[in-house]
Design a protein around this motif. Structure first.
Motif, mmCIF file in Angstrom:
data_model
loop_
_atom_site.group_PDB
_atom_site.id
_atom_site.type_symbol
_atom_site.label_atom_id
_atom_site.label_comp_id
_atom_site.label_asym_id
_atom_site.label_seq_id
_atom_site.Cartn_x
_atom_site.Cartn_y
_atom_site.Cartn_z
ATOM 1 N N ASP A 196 1.291 -0.818 -0.173
ATOM 2 C CA ASP A 196 -0.311 -0.274 0.182
ATOM 3 C C ASP A 196 0.575 1.220 -0.010
ATOM 4 O O ASP A 196 0.681 1.929 -1.043
ATOM 5 N N LYS A 197 1.752 1.208 1.082
ATOM 6 C CA LYS A 197 2.995 2.304 1.165
ATOM 7 C C LYS A 197 3.851 2.062 -0.637
ATOM 8 O O LYS A 197 3.475 3.298 -1.344
ATOM 9 N N LEU A 200 1.008 4.085 -3.205
ATOM 10 C CA LEU A 200 0.873 5.512 -3.014
ATOM 11 C C LEU A 200 2.423 6.745 -3.073
ATOM 12 O O LEU A 200 2.167 7.358 -4.015
ATOM 13 N N THR A 203 2.715 6.393 -7.165
ATOM 14 C CA THR A 203 1.622 7.778 -7.363
ATOM 15 C C THR A 203 1.840 8.620 -7.413
ATOM 16 O O THR A 203 1.954 10.270 -8.286
ATOM 17 N N ASN A 204 2.516 9.167 -6.247
ATOM 18 C CA ASN A 204 3.323 10.853 -5.779
ATOM 19 C C ASN A 204 4.766 11.060 -7.177
ATOM 20 O O ASN A 204 4.328 12.339 -7.282
#
Length: 223
Positions: A196-197, A200, A203-204
């Motif tokens: 999950d991290k 993210l 995406t960033n």
């Protein structure tokens, strides 16, 4: 001007003309091509830091996605818009890959993965699969492998999941689900949190890269 996904109304197209127009008379000018003989060969779908993404690239990417061509990926009936977005994101990484001179995919890995992709395409019921050549397959495998390697080595590698976070997550889940905390696998929870991290962080990275890039989109008609 910088900024993600700046729209432009202009569509750059490659055209193939055939046939002869009417005589240009005694001036010796070449006859103008007949409009009825115009045939669209390809068109610009996007420009990423002056590197062109053609409509044919987008349609081919959509085909790969629909067939679940890359090993480990399930078939996904993506729109042309989503396929273009993925190509743009991948191109941002490939440009960074080239700028940093991070190398290429080794021949053995490229050959093995390309063979697996060809098998998946052969078993795909979508007619588009039959229009994809071996050179397209190798380019697809090379790009996708470089992107995955970049994200793993340059983005996900920095993700950490402390023991305390794992324990807090297990305690919270056990309370909500009414289970014994000992029934949860710490490694499984750690892997899920890291996944999950990482998602993210990726995406960033994409949004940051896109905000600093010159990206222009042409109108894209679904086909």
């Amino acid at each position: 001007m910088k900024g993600p996904f700046l729209f432009t109304a202009a569509v750059a197209a490659l055209a193939l003309w055939s046939g002869q127009g009417e005589s240009a008379g005694s001036a010796g000018l070449a006859p103008a091509p007949a409009l009825s003989s115009f045939k669209l060969v390809d068109a610009t779908s996007a420009s990423v830091n002056s590197e062109i993404v053609f409509l044919s690239d987008v349609m081919r990417e959509a085909c790969f996605e629909r067939c679940g061509a890359f090993p480990g990926e399930a078939p996904d009936n993506v729109s042309l818009s989503d396929a273009r977005k993925k190509l743009i994101y991948n191109l941002l990484i490939l440009q960074e890959q080239r700028k940093l001179a991070l190398g290429a995919v080794d021949n053995a890995t490229l050959a093995a993965t390309a063979s697996a992709v060809r098998e998946r395409l052969a078993g795909c019921s979508d007619p588009c699969a039959k229009q994809i050549g071996d050179q397209d397959v190798r380019a697809f495998v090379s790009d996708r492998s470089l992107v995955a390697g970049f994200l793993e080595k340059r983005v996900s590698v920095f993700i950490e999941v402390p023991d305390e976070e794992v324990q807090r997550t297990i305690t919270r889940r056990a309370s909500v689900e009414g289970k014994d905390p000992a029934s949860y696998s710490e490694e499984a929870v750690r892997a899920e949190l890291r996944h999950d991290k990482s998602a993210l962080a990726v995406t960033n990275w994409y949004y940051k890269a896109a905000s600093n890039a010159r990206i222009f989109l042409s109108p894209l008609e679904e086909r």
